[in-house]
Design an enzyme around this catalytic site. Structure first.
Site, PDB file in Angstrom:
ATOM      1  N   THR A  52       0.838  -1.194   0.000  1.00 26.21           N
ATOM      2  CA  THR A  52       0.000   0.000   0.000  1.00 26.21           C
ATOM      3  C   THR A  52       0.876   1.248   0.000  1.00 26.21           C
ATOM      4  OG1 THR A  52      -1.934   1.016   1.029  1.00 26.21           O
ATOM      5  CG2 THR A  52      -0.272   0.111   2.519  1.00 26.21           C
ATOM      6  N   LYS A  93       3.288   1.240  -3.816  1.00 27.74           N
ATOM      7  CA  LYS A  93       2.668   0.478  -4.902  1.00 27.74           C
ATOM      8  C   LYS A  93       3.396   0.610  -6.239  1.00 27.74           C
ATOM      9  CE  LYS A  93      -2.055   0.338  -3.094  1.00 27.74           C
ATOM     10  NZ  LYS A  93      -3.469   0.624  -3.379  1.00 27.74           N
TER      11      LYS A  93
END
Length: 291
Positions: A67, A71
Site C-alpha cells: 500500500t 505500490k
C-alpha cells in the site's frame, strides 16, 4: 488464531498502516478456511522496501499486500509481473514462491470495478472523474478503461506523473480518453459531463480526516455518484457533504473487500467469504467510531 511452528507470514507493507483493516479481514478468513497463515502490519516506507522484501524471503513469508507509498516503487523489485501490473505500473499484492521469486499482481482496479457492477453502475461509454492517480488511482483508471469507459477527467497534484499515466493508458487501451485538469476549479468546471466522481487520494483519512480532496460545494446541483475509496472513517467529509446535497455516495468498504478477496485467492487458492467479512468489518468500524 492458533499460531504454530508452521504458520506462514503474510504482511502489509506501507506507511501509515495502523488504521488498516486488512489484518482483521484476512486473519478472519484464514481461520474460516483453516489456513495456517498470519497477516501482520509491517510498517515500511520506500527507503526500507527492498530490505523488508529480502527479509520476507529469508523468513519464508508467503506474500504481502502493498500500500501507500510503495505500490509503484515495488514494481522494480518484482521477478514477474501480471498483465495488470505491466499495464498499470503499480502493484498491491505479491506472492513469494518456493524459489524466493516475487510475482506481483494488482487487485485494486478489479475490486473497484466489481463494486460498481454489484451496484448496477454502468461503465461502458460513460465519463467519470477521478482525484488522484497514484497506485490505487492508476489501477482504477486502467480497469475502468478495460471495461469500456469513454472518458476520464483527472485531478492529480503531481502533473508529470499524471501525464505519464495518461500516455501509458491511452497507448494500451484504445478508445479511452484521459483529460488532465490543472486544479480543482478546472476539474469542477467539467462536473456536468461526469456521472461518477472518485476520490482515490488519502485525503479524508488519518490526520486529514476533516479535509476533502476538493471543495464539496462544487458538487451542488449535479446528479453525480460520489465514490470515496477510503473506508475508515466510513463517511468522509466529502461523502457527508455530498450526501447532504442529495447525491448517491459509496465508501471504500466493498472495493477493499473485493480486492482483498482476490489477494486471498492468490495466496490460498480458496474463496473468501465476503459476506461474513463485510458484516464483521462494518460492525467493527461502527464500534470504533462510537468509541
Amino acid at each position: 488464531m492458533n499460531i504454530s511452528g508452521n504458520t506462514k507470514l503474510i504482511g502489509l507493507l506501507g506507511d501509515p498502516i495502523s488504521h488498516s483493516l486488512s489484518p482483521f479481514m484476512h486473519n478472519l478468513s484464514f481461520n474460516k478456511v483453516k489456513k495456517d497463515y498470519a497477516y501482520l502490519c509491517l510498517p515500511t516506507g520506500k527507503k526500507d522496501l527492498e530490505k523488508v522484501l529480502d527479509t520476507l524471503k529469508i523468513v519464508g513469508a508467503k506474500g504481502a499486500n502493498i500500500t501507500y507509498p510503495n505500490k509503484i516503487e515495488i514494481v522494480k523489485y518484482l521477478d514477474e509481473a501480471s498483465d495488470e501490473v505491466q499495464i498499470i505500473g503499480s502493484c498491491n499484492t505479491i506472492l513469494i514462491d518456493e524459489n524466493k521469486k516475487i510475482k506481483g499482481y494488482n487487485t485494486d482496479g478489479r475490486g473497484f470495478v466489481k463494486s460498481l457492477k454489484n451496484n448496477s453502475i454502468d461503465i461502458k461509454g460513460k465519463t467519470f472523474g477521478i482525484m488522484g492517480l497514484g497506485g490505487a488511482g492508476s489501477a482504477i483508471a486502467t480497469c475502468l478503461g478495460l471495461e469500456g469507459l469513454k472518458r476520464l477527467y483527472v485531478k492529480e497534484v503531481d502533473f508529470d506523473k499524471a501525464k505519464n499515466v495518461k500516455k501509458r493508458l491511452e497507448e494500451k487501451i484504445k478508445g479511452l480518453e484521459i483529460i488532465l485538469t490543472k486544479d480543482q476549479q478546472h476539474f469542477a468546471k467539467n462536473l456536468d459531463k461526469m456521472s461518477l466522481v472518485i476520490n482515490a487520494t488519502p485525503i479524508g483519512m488519518g490526520r486529514s480526516k476533516d479535509d476533502s480532496p476538493m471543495d464539496p460545494e462544487y458538487l451542488r446541483g449535479f446528479p453525480l455518484i460520489i465514490y470515496d475509496v477510503i473506508y475508515s472513517p466510513l463517511e468522509t467529509t466529502l461523502l457527508r457533504k455530498a450526501k447532504s446535497y442529495g447525491l448517491k455516495v459509496f465508501n471504500g468498504i466493498d472495493m477493499m473487500i473485493n480486492q482483498g478477496a482476490i489477494s486471498f485467492n492468490i495466496w490460498t487458492g480458496q474463496e473468501m467469504d465476503t459476506k461474513l467479512v463485510k458484516e464483521r468489518i462494518v460492525k467493527l468500524l461502527k464500534w470504533q467510531e462510537i468509541k
